[in-house]
Every structure is written in C-alpha cells, then in structure tokens.
Design a protein around this motif. Sequence first.
Motif, PDB file in Angstrom:
ATOM      1  N   LEU A   1      34.457  50.791   4.214  1.00 48.84           N
ATOM      2  CA  LEU A   1      34.600  51.251   5.316  1.00 48.84           C
ATOM      3  C   LEU A   1      33.249  51.866   6.047  1.00 48.84           C
ATOM      4  N   GLY A   2      32.311  52.323   4.830  1.00 48.28           N
ATOM      5  CA  GLY A   2      31.038  52.860   5.172  1.00 48.28           C
ATOM      6  C   GLY A   2      30.023  51.547   5.458  1.00 48.28           C
ATOM      7  N   ARG A   3      30.347  50.402   4.806  1.00 46.70           N
ATOM      8  CA  ARG A   3      29.606  49.212   5.034  1.00 46.70           C
ATOM      9  C   ARG A   3      30.082  48.604   6.499  1.00 46.70           C
ATOM     10  N   TYR A   4      31.321  48.673   6.874  1.00 45.49           N
ATOM     11  CA  TYR A   4      31.789  48.151   8.092  1.00 45.49           C
ATOM     12  C   TYR A   4      31.048  49.064   9.257  1.00 45.49           C
ATOM     13  N   ILE A   5      31.100  50.380   9.171  1.00 40.00           N
ATOM     14  CA  ILE A   5      30.543  51.168  10.184  1.00 40.00           C
ATOM     15  C   ILE A   5      29.088  50.874  10.230  1.00 40.00           C
ATOM     16  N   ALA A   6      28.485  50.494   9.295  1.00 39.24           N
ATOM     17  CA  ALA A   6      27.019  50.443   9.388  1.00 39.24           C
ATOM     18  C   ALA A   6      26.586  48.980  10.020  1.00 39.24           C
ATOM     19  N   ALA A   7      27.774  48.163  10.010  1.00 35.34           N
ATOM     20  CA  ALA A   7      27.621  46.728  10.786  1.00 35.34           C
ATOM     21  C   ALA A   7      28.157  46.992  12.067  1.00 35.34           C
ATOM     22  N   VAL A   8      28.950  47.817  12.431  1.00 32.69           N
ATOM     23  CA  VAL A   8      29.237  48.275  13.849  1.00 32.69           C
ATOM     24  C   VAL A   8      28.291  48.753  14.457  1.00 32.69           C
ATOM     25  N   ALA A   9      27.314  49.937  13.788  1.00 35.90           N
ATOM     26  CA  ALA A   9      26.331  50.511  14.248  1.00 35.90           C
ATOM     27  C   ALA A   9      25.017  49.643  14.665  1.00 35.90           C
ATOM     28  N   SER A  10      24.895  48.579  14.067  1.00 33.67           N
ATOM     29  CA  SER A  10      23.934  47.438  14.339  1.00 33.67           C
ATOM     30  C   SER A  10      24.332  46.633  15.117  1.00 33.67           C
ATOM     31  N   GLY A  11      25.474  46.729  15.796  1.00 35.95           N
ATOM     32  CA  GLY A  11      26.095  45.700  16.806  1.00 35.95           C
ATOM     33  C   GLY A  11      26.357  44.357  16.029  1.00 35.95           C
ATOM     34  N   ARG A  12      26.410  44.275  14.768  1.00 32.99           N
ATOM     35  CA  ARG A  12      26.705  42.967  14.186  1.00 32.99           C
ATOM     36  C   ARG A  12      28.450  42.644  14.151  1.00 32.99           C
ATOM     37  N   VAL A  13      29.112  43.582  14.439  1.00 32.96           N
ATOM     38  CA  VAL A  13      30.651  43.324  14.832  1.00 32.96           C
ATOM     39  C   VAL A  13      31.050  42.925  15.999  1.00 32.96           C
ATOM     40  N   THR A  14      31.677  41.921  16.199  1.00 35.70           N
ATOM     41  CA  THR A  14      31.984  41.406  17.574  1.00 35.70           C
ATOM     42  C   THR A  14      33.223  40.793  17.583  1.00 35.70           C
ATOM     43  N   TRP A  15      34.198  41.182  17.014  1.00 35.03           N
ATOM     44  CA  TRP A  15      35.510  40.540  17.239  1.00 35.03           C
ATOM     45  C   TRP A  15      36.235  40.935  18.401  1.00 35.03           C
ATOM     46  N   LEU A  16      35.749  42.269  18.902  1.00 36.80           N
ATOM     47  CA  LEU A  16      36.324  42.658  20.188  1.00 36.80           C
ATOM     48  C   LEU A  16      35.242  42.488  21.344  1.00 36.80           C
ATOM     49  N   ARG A  17      34.631  41.491  21.424  1.00 39.41           N
ATOM     50  CA  ARG A  17      33.419  41.385  22.089  1.00 39.41           C
ATOM     51  C   ARG A  17      33.661  41.281  23.479  1.00 39.41           C
ATOM     52  N   PRO A  18      34.673  40.670  23.950  1.00 42.76           N
ATOM     53  CA  PRO A  18      34.986  40.623  25.366  1.00 42.76           C
ATOM     54  C   PRO A  18      35.385  41.791  26.035  1.00 42.76           C
ATOM     55  N   ALA A  19      36.521  42.567  25.323  1.00 44.94           N
ATOM     56  CA  ALA A  19      36.611  43.964  25.679  1.00 44.94           C
ATOM     57  C   ALA A  19      35.455  44.907  25.556  1.00 44.94           C
ATOM     58  N   GLU A  20      34.385  45.004  24.704  1.00 46.52           N
ATOM     59  CA  GLU A  20      33.229  45.432  24.670  1.00 46.52           C
ATOM     60  C   GLU A  20      32.431  45.288  25.942  1.00 46.52           C
ATOM     61  N   VAL A  21      32.233  44.028  26.359  1.00 47.56           N
ATOM     62  CA  VAL A  21      31.634  43.320  27.312  1.00 47.56           C
ATOM     63  C   VAL A  21      32.054  44.087  28.905  1.00 47.56           C
ATOM     64  N   LEU A  22      33.294  43.964  28.605  1.00 47.75           N
ATOM     65  CA  LEU A  22      34.142  44.687  30.063  1.00 47.75           C
ATOM     66  C   LEU A  22      33.692  45.884  30.237  1.00 47.75           C
ATOM     67  N   PHE A  23      33.797  46.828  29.231  1.00 48.68           N
ATOM     68  CA  PHE A  23      33.659  48.258  29.239  1.00 48.68           C
ATOM     69  C   PHE A  23      32.090  48.511  29.807  1.00 48.68           C
ATOM     70  N   PHE A  24      31.028  47.574  29.054  1.00 50.01           N
ATOM     71  CA  PHE A  24      29.811  47.742  29.314  1.00 50.01           C
ATOM     72  C   PHE A  24      29.467  47.402  30.918  1.00 50.01           C
ATOM     73  N   ARG A  25      30.175  46.264  31.154  1.00 49.96           N
ATOM     74  CA  ARG A  25      29.860  45.874  32.777  1.00 49.96           C
ATOM     75  C   ARG A  25      30.424  46.985  33.771  1.00 49.96           C
ATOM     76  N   ALA A  26      31.570  47.352  33.483  1.00 54.04           N
ATOM     77  CA  ALA A  26      32.618  48.341  34.396  1.00 54.04           C
ATOM     78  C   ALA A  26      31.545  49.730  34.409  1.00 54.04           C
ATOM     79  N   ALA A  27      31.038  50.080  33.423  1.00 54.25           N
ATOM     80  CA  ALA A  27      30.126  51.281  33.309  1.00 54.25           C
ATOM     81  C   ALA A  27      28.806  51.366  33.800  1.00 54.25           C
ATOM     82  N   GLY A  28      28.213  49.785  33.885  1.00 54.72           N
ATOM     83  CA  GLY A  28      26.819  49.709  34.182  1.00 54.72           C
ATOM     84  C   GLY A  28      26.050  49.909  33.006  1.00 54.72           C
ATOM     85  N   VAL A  29      26.421  49.703  31.747  1.00 61.17           N
ATOM     86  CA  VAL A  29      25.635  50.122  30.556  1.00 61.17           C
ATOM     87  C   VAL A  29      24.944  48.988  30.069  1.00 61.17           C
ATOM     88  N   ASP A  30      23.775  49.022  29.870  1.00 59.70           N
ATOM     89  CA  ASP A  30      22.737  47.961  29.037  1.00 59.70           C
ATOM     90  C   ASP A  30      22.871  48.364  27.588  1.00 59.70           C
TER      91      ASP A  30
END
Lengths: 565, 57
Positions: free
Chosen positions: A23-52
Amino acid sequence: MTLIGWAQIALVLILVVAAAVPLGRYIAAVASGRVTWLRPAEVLFFRAAGVDPERGQDWRGYALAMLAANAAGFVLLFAILRLQGMLPLNPQGFDGMSSWLAFNTAVSFVTNTNWQAYSGEAAVSYLSQMAGLAVQNFLSAASGIALALAVSRAFARGGVRELGNFWADFTRITLYVLLPLAVVVGLALVALGVPQTFAGYVTATTLEGAEQVIPLGPAAFQIAIKHLGTNGGGFFGVNSAHPFEGPSAVATAIQIWAQTVIPFALCLTFGRIVSDLRQGRALLVVMLGFVLAATAGIYAAEAAGNPLMTELGVDPAMGNMEGKEIRFGMPLVALFTATTTGASCGAVNAMLDSFTPLGGLVPLFLIQLGEVLPGGVGSGLYGMLVFVLLSVFVAGLMVGRTPEYLGKKVQAREIKLATLGVLVLPATILGLTAVSMVLPAAVSSIAAAGPHGLSEMLYAYTSAAGNNGSAFGGLTADTPWLNGTLAIAMLLWRFAFMVPVMAIAGSLAGKVKAPASAGTFPTHGPLFMGLLAGVILILGGLQFLPSLVLGPLAEHFAILAGKTF
Amino acid sequence: MPGSSIANGSFMSPAPIFPRFAGLCRKGSTMLDILLLSLGLGAFALMVAYVAGCDRV
C-alpha cells in the motif's frame, strides 16, 4: 494475559504491516500521478473544478487551498445537519440537530475528529450519515494525506517552492486510495453481518414480551471509511461495541487493520518519495513499538482486574470485563484501544470509562503524545516528521553540529515553527480543562466524583484537541459550553498545527540538499529511533504528567487503598 | 433512546447550561446559526491570517 491473546495481537499486526508494504508503494505511485485506472473520473473532477493538476503550489497556496476545501465542508455539513428534518432519506423523521450540536458535529467531522455528542441512531438521518458525515470522513482523511505528501516532497526536492497541487492530491487520494479500500472493507463488513440498507428501524418483541426498536441503516460502508480514514465516528451510539457495528471478533480485527494500515503505509510512502526506504522503515518501527507497548500496558492493566471487585468475591481470572464485549475478548479490546487512540481514529469497541485507572491512562497518554503513534492518516506522518526535526535538533545540540535531516539543514526558522506547532496541543488541552474544572456550568457535566471526574474532563479535551474523537464517557457532552469549547479545541489542533507544518515544508523545499558526509547523523538506525522515541515521551511526559498524576494515577492509588469513585 | 443514550460514551442532555442564554440555545434559532457559522468561518479566516504570520517567522 495469555499466549493465545498475544498470538491474536501479533497476527493482526503482522497483517497490518504486510499490507502496509504494497500500500505504501501504491500511495507513492498515486502521489506521483502514475496511477491512472480511474483517469476519466479524475479528469471529470478536474474539468468541473477548473483545476490544472500540473500547476504546482507553494506552501501558502497549498495550505490556503486546504483551508478553503475544509471551510466549504464545514458550511455544507452544518447546513445538512440543521436542515435534515426537511431533507429526504429520513425514515425515522428526525428533526434537525440543535445549533450547538450541529456546530460541534460539523467541526468534528471536518477536522477528522468525529467527537460525537449525539447518538447516531437517535439523532441523525440516513441522508446526513451518507451525504454529510461519510463525505467528510473521506475528505478530511484526504486532506491529511495530501498534506503528508506535500511535506514528504519538501524533503525530496531541493531549491524549489512548489510542493504539488492540493486539488490534484486531494482528488487522487480520494479516488484511488480511500474509495477502493472503503469498497473492499465495506463488502467484508456486509458479509460479516453489518447492515447496509435504507429500510427504517424494526420493532421486535423480545422473549419477555417487551417491544424493542432495532436501528438499521446504510452502516457498513460508513463504518469502513470511519476506520480507514481514522475518523472514528460511529454509525450507532456505542460505536464498534454495537452488535451491528462490530458483530464479531473477525469484524473487530478488520477494523483494527483498517484504522492502522494507511498510517503505517504512509511511512513507507515517505521512504519512497525521499528515495530512502530505510527512513520510512525507521518511523514505522518507532510507531509500531509504541503501539505494542501501549497494547501491553492496557492488556496487563485490564487482565489484572479491579482489586475492589476481587474483594467482593468476583473471580479475577477474566480480568476487568466491565464495559467490554465477550465476543471480542480482552486482547482485541486492548489492541483496538491502543490503535484507535494511537492512530487518532477514536472509534471504540469497549467503554473506556470502565477501564481500570491504569488501563484508561494508556489511551489518554497516547493521544497526549501528539497523535503520531501511528497517528491519523497523513497527520500522523507529518506530526512525526515534526518530532523528527526536534530530535535532530536535540542531537545537533548535543554534538555541536548544525542539525540535518535527509540532507536539509534544520535551522532556527524550522525549529521556531515546530515549537509553535507542538505547543498548541498542551496549551489547548490543559488550558480548557483547567477552566472547565472551575466553571460550575462545565463541572455539572461530570458524572463521577474525585480523580475519575477529572479524568473524564481531561480526556474530553485531550480527545478533541488531539482530533481523536473517542470519549472516556460519563460526561454530559451536549451542552453549549462543551459543544463550543470542544469544537474550538478541534479546530486549533487540526489547523493551527497544519499551518506551521506547511510553513516548515515550504522552508525545507527551498533548501538545497547537502550530500551525506562522515559527520552526518544516520537517521535510520536504532540510535536515532531511540532518540526519537525519547523526545516524544519526554515532551509528552513533561507536558501532561502533572494532570495524569491528579487523574488516573491518583485514582489507581485510591483503589489500592480501598476507595472508589 | 434519546435522553439516556451513549454517543461514543457521551450522555445526551437537552437542558441548556446557561439559563441566561437559554433563548439562544433553543432549536431553530436563526441568529445562533449565523453566530456559530460566523465563529466557524472566523476560525478559518484566522488560519488564513496565521498562514501570513508563519510566512514571516
């Protein structure tokens, strides 16, 4: 204490550490943006909130974004709790919470404390549980983890101002870490008998012919995040001692696992982010050592039983079982209590008010040590890193060298900020307890007399100020004074500690890393671990020992002298 | 089980502790809602000022 009891404790902790590694390894990967299996949902949130998500923030931008997210959460939750009587999913027809109680509860859940001056099944609608409390369980946990990641990056980077993007970290942690884990743990709890339903309460006729109302609700998934996020707020009033919230020993073992796995994993995430896993392991070992010592302390005190009960002819073989559930047994109660107070969770599967004085002292002291053993999700890691800086400062003073940690020189600015942060806890706890012990309006809330009464009040402010949320019990908490001052205590520790920690991170990120030399103090070995444990213990001991002497220790010696309260 | 229930170990009490402010403590007081919301948001505003303060340390 029994061997089989210790085997249970060891098994659960082995499972925690075994899961913390991947889990520690996985969270480090999430923190660096390397985990993308929920990319569509992530992008949706960023676009809705205007976050870059690629736009970095310095420590001020990161801290202000965190404060904005939490302020919005406070307003939204306050509104839901006040208006729940007019909102749907309220089969029991609960009225809105009173203003003071809604204020206290909103602050409590936003600050990851989950102190509850209400009983869930008697005061909160299903909508408030799901759209209000459970949402804050996720978001307050994500806030803490995001800050821990930002602080970790400060040690890894050199000569920069940016610590990452709060909104990106906040979204990714919720999507990739908390939600999937909550689904898995929630399903396991459903399988073990925890209800997850929108049906209203059931009225049953007991064998004696009396009528009993059996509360139900969408409990399982809220209980999952309550532990994973080290939130601790129970769906039902008696928390994990309720047969629907903690139906079996296996369920309580899962809950112990859930409330400790992320704090321990984050130590290893830190090791990966700073590219030196040994540093993360050292922090984990210190935390685990304290958890083991605290578990042993509670287990020994409770297994020894109450001498006054033995004098009355009660068989002492079972130990002090008052306030404990037979289905969990003493070892899992001891481990649950040590981890829930060490990890800033605050859920309970036994009533702490019924513990022996020494058994009750241990969880109280664990919170007073700063909620870093292993601490709340994220807050445990960044709190521990503040103690690390204080430890290297002490070591530097002893050998006459400029203190360094991971190649970063620790100078006056960082130590001033660290001191500002660590002083918040004793000032809040001792100050508010002292005022409350002389204010008639507050003293009238205490149920017990003598030192036990002081312990009840001291525990309440310790729990609130430490963002733990567990209650010693015996205190009438739903009063304007306690609702108001406990909320202030929760806000103070959560945010008045976070801000200087982020300022330290900003300061360290701007410093260039110096290469290790022959004179560098190794911070991954047993000598440093011992020093770190000593600094944590001495700081806590110096600040709180007098209050512990007046409360639980005085009660312990009074019991030995044949007195009770 | 209102009135006798234990919430995380805490007992519920409907009685206002400060009789002088009993009017403020009753359910549905809009003024009290505004005051408490202001108190909460004021705490966050204070933390924003604290960010600026820590920047000067």
